[in-house]
Write an enzyme that holds these catalytic residues in place. Structure first.
Site, PDB file in Angstrom:
ATOM      1  N   SER A 153       0.867  -1.176   0.000  1.00 29.17           N
ATOM      2  CA  SER A 153       0.000   0.000   0.000  1.00 29.17           C
ATOM      3  C   SER A 153       0.898   1.218   0.000  1.00 29.17           C
ATOM      4  CB  SER A 153      -0.875   0.014   1.262  1.00 29.17           C
ATOM      5  OG  SER A 153      -1.442   1.298   1.484  1.00 29.17           O
ATOM      6  N   THR A 154       0.386   2.343  -0.474  1.00 29.70           N
ATOM      7  CA  THR A 154       1.144   3.588  -0.327  1.00 29.70           C
ATOM      8  C   THR A 154       1.552   3.791   1.122  1.00 29.70           C
ATOM      9  OG1 THR A 154       0.093   4.699  -2.209  1.00 29.70           O
ATOM     10  CG2 THR A 154       0.948   6.111  -0.454  1.00 29.70           C
ATOM     11  N   SER A 331      29.473  46.288  -1.840  1.00 30.74           N
ATOM     12  CA  SER A 331      28.521  47.390  -1.927  1.00 30.74           C
ATOM     13  C   SER A 331      28.494  47.969  -3.327  1.00 30.74           C
ATOM     14  CB  SER A 331      28.896  48.485  -0.924  1.00 30.74           C
ATOM     15  OG  SER A 331      28.065  49.621  -1.081  1.00 30.74           O
ATOM     16  N   SER A 332      27.319  48.438  -3.724  1.00 35.89           N
ATOM     17  CA  SER A 332      27.176  49.117  -5.010  1.00 35.89           C
ATOM     18  C   SER A 332      27.460  50.612  -4.872  1.00 35.89           C
ATOM     19  CB  SER A 332      25.765  48.903  -5.557  1.00 35.89           C
ATOM     20  OG  SER A 332      24.807  49.456  -4.648  1.00 35.89           O
ATOM     21  N   LYS A 337      34.334  48.098   0.125  1.00 37.61           N
ATOM     22  CA  LYS A 337      33.647  47.365   1.184  1.00 37.61           C
ATOM     23  C   LYS A 337      33.551  45.888   0.815  1.00 37.61           C
ATOM     24  CE  LYS A 337      29.729  47.979   4.320  1.00 37.61           C
ATOM     25  NZ  LYS A 337      29.248  46.614   4.485  1.00 37.61           N
TER      26      LYS A 337
END
Length: 477
Positions: A153-154, A331-332, A337
């Protein structure tokens, strides 16, 4: 159904065959090894976008269970030689990693895993039919339910395969933890002579070495292998042979023990039959324990990551006692950084594991009577958490820990400037004198050693011996 859905697009561009299940006809792509019930489940459950095939451990575990069942049924005279051989050949293909893309059902599904079980039954049946020389869908010759799912059975196949899959996934996780522990231990040896200040409650405490700090990290993680093994042992108690609710209906006498013996042989795992199969069919205790084990590991990894971020903070205005490998610009907007991105990613994985432990708990509690229909959610989270943890630990180890270097000059400055070294003087000048000296040092900015000399509380030789690195950081037996 939306005409732009992937399923409709498939139907518009692919040849189809017609299969039937108990609800009627279903169109299935001609080339597909799965059948009608799998197709229907894919239409019903489009939830996570994560199919069974995303976790090869689960596909292999399902194949192992089906092969073990076929062997047992064959030994009991319930499958002919040809059918048993065809099923086992199909399972062998799955164990080699073939046809995993045919396991298309979403991990989250209603039905307590029935769709997963039927996906396996149909793929194995059709692969077996090919071996026997028949076309896909000619189930009169080899049937997904009557043959591949015989004596099953499952409700015993799905939890058994899921337990095996988790145990398999845990082995990679254990290896990753061991390698990380070894890397931390190696750093402990590398930094053995780097004197620094220890801290409690984010305040200066007493001196230690950076090596002792990293050695402690290593020992802390070294405890986790045994905990994972303990949790895996619980998962190896299975209910295979209990069929629908643990009473063994539709399975012949002797089948359960025989199937479990065959599964142990195929899987190489020490699986054993649960003492009470009715209890085992609804109990989620082993899954809860395993989830808690992952949470325990995640908490430790998150704390480690927090410490690494603190110790490397700055570089000019923080602790700056260690340097983490620079992995990417931070960091943009702020040139130069560099952020501790690897520990940050490890933290986020830990939070996911900690949070989904509650999900597993709620799903386990939500079972009723003889079955827990929420088991797919448990399995999805445990397999996903194992994978996330393993990948994140390997990332932390290879991209961070192994490349850490010590800032010995900064560590020495912190020791020299700290009032915490006064603790080492308490046995020699008394607590009251030590407290007074500490207060004067704090107000005046003078060093502790200088104030002790001014008051002639100790000789230079005595002071040097007491404040030597060997005296301050030695560990008493």
């Amino acid at each position: 159904m939306n005409s732009n859905s992937p399923l409709m697009q498939e139907q518009n561009t692919e040849e189809i065959r017609i299969e039937k299940d108990s609800l009627g006809e279903q169109q299935v792509p001609v080339q597909a090894w799965y059948g009608a019930q799998t197709r229907r489940a894919r239409q019903n459950f489009d939830i996570t976008g994560v199919p069974i095939s995303h976790f090869p451990e689960l596909v292999r575990a399902l194949a192992m269970v089906k092969a073990a069942a076929a062997r047992a049924n064959h030994r009991l005279g319930l499958l002919t030689d040809d059918k048993a051989a065809a099923i086992q050949d199909a399972c062998a293909q799955l164990l080699r990693g073939e046809h995993h893309e045919e396991f298309i059902v979403d991990l989250i599904q209603g039905g307590a895993g029935t769709s997963t079980n039927m996906n396996a039954n149909e793929v194995i049946a059709n692969l077996g039919l090919s071996k026997l020389g028949f076309a896909k869908g000619q189930y009169a010759q080899l049937h997904p339910n009557n043959d591949v799912n015989r004596s099953q059975s499952t409700n015993d196949v799905y939890p058994t395969a899921s337990r095996l899959a988790i145990v398999f996934a845990a082995q990679g996780l254990k290896t990753a933890v061991t390698e990380l522990q070894q890397s931390l231990a190696a750093k402990g040896m590398e930094f053995a002579d780097v004197l620094k200040m220890g801290r409690t409650q984010m305040q200066d405490a007493v001196p230690m070495t950076l090596g002792q700090e990293f050695e402690a990290f290593a020992v802390n993680l070294g405890e986790e292998d045994a905990r994972i093994d303990d949790a895996c042992r619980l998962l190896c108690e299975i209910n295979l042979g209990g069929t629908a609710i643990g009473t063994g209906i539709n399975a012949p006498r002797g089948y359960a023990n025989m199937a479990v013996t065959e599964l142990a042989d195929i899987s190489g795992l020490p699986v054993s039959l649960a003492h009470n199969l009715v209890e085992a069919s609804s109990d989620m205790g082993a899954f809860i324990t395993f989830s808690s084990t992952l949470k325990r590991l995640a908490v430790k990894l998150s704390k480690l990551s927090n410490d690494l971020r603190l110790l490397s903070s700055g570089p000019r205005t923080g602790f700056n006692e260690i340097h983490l490998p620079a992995m990417q610009p931070g960091s943009s907007i702020m040139p130069g950084k560099v952020n501790p991105v690897i520990p940050e990613a490890m933290n986020q994985t830990a939070f996911q594991v900690i949070g989904t432990d509650m999900t597993v708990t709620l799903a386990a509690e939500a079972g009723q009577l003889q079955l827990n229909a929420m088991e797919p959610l448990i399995i999805y989270n445990l397999l996903n958490n194992c994978r996330m943890l393993e990948k994140s630990i390997r990332m932390l180890d290879r991209l961070c820990i192994r490349g850490i270097t010590a800032n010995e000059e900064r560590c020495a400055q912190h020791v020299e400037q700290s009032i915490g070294i006064v603790t080492a003087l308490v046995p020699h000048i008394g607590y009251d004198n030590a407290s007074r000296i500490a207060g004067q040092a704090l107000l005046s900015g003078k060093g502790v050693a200088a104030l002790v000399r001014e008051e002639a509380l100790l000789s230079d030789d005595q002071l040097a011996a007491i404040l030597s690195p060997q005296s301050m950081v030695r560990q008493q037996a």
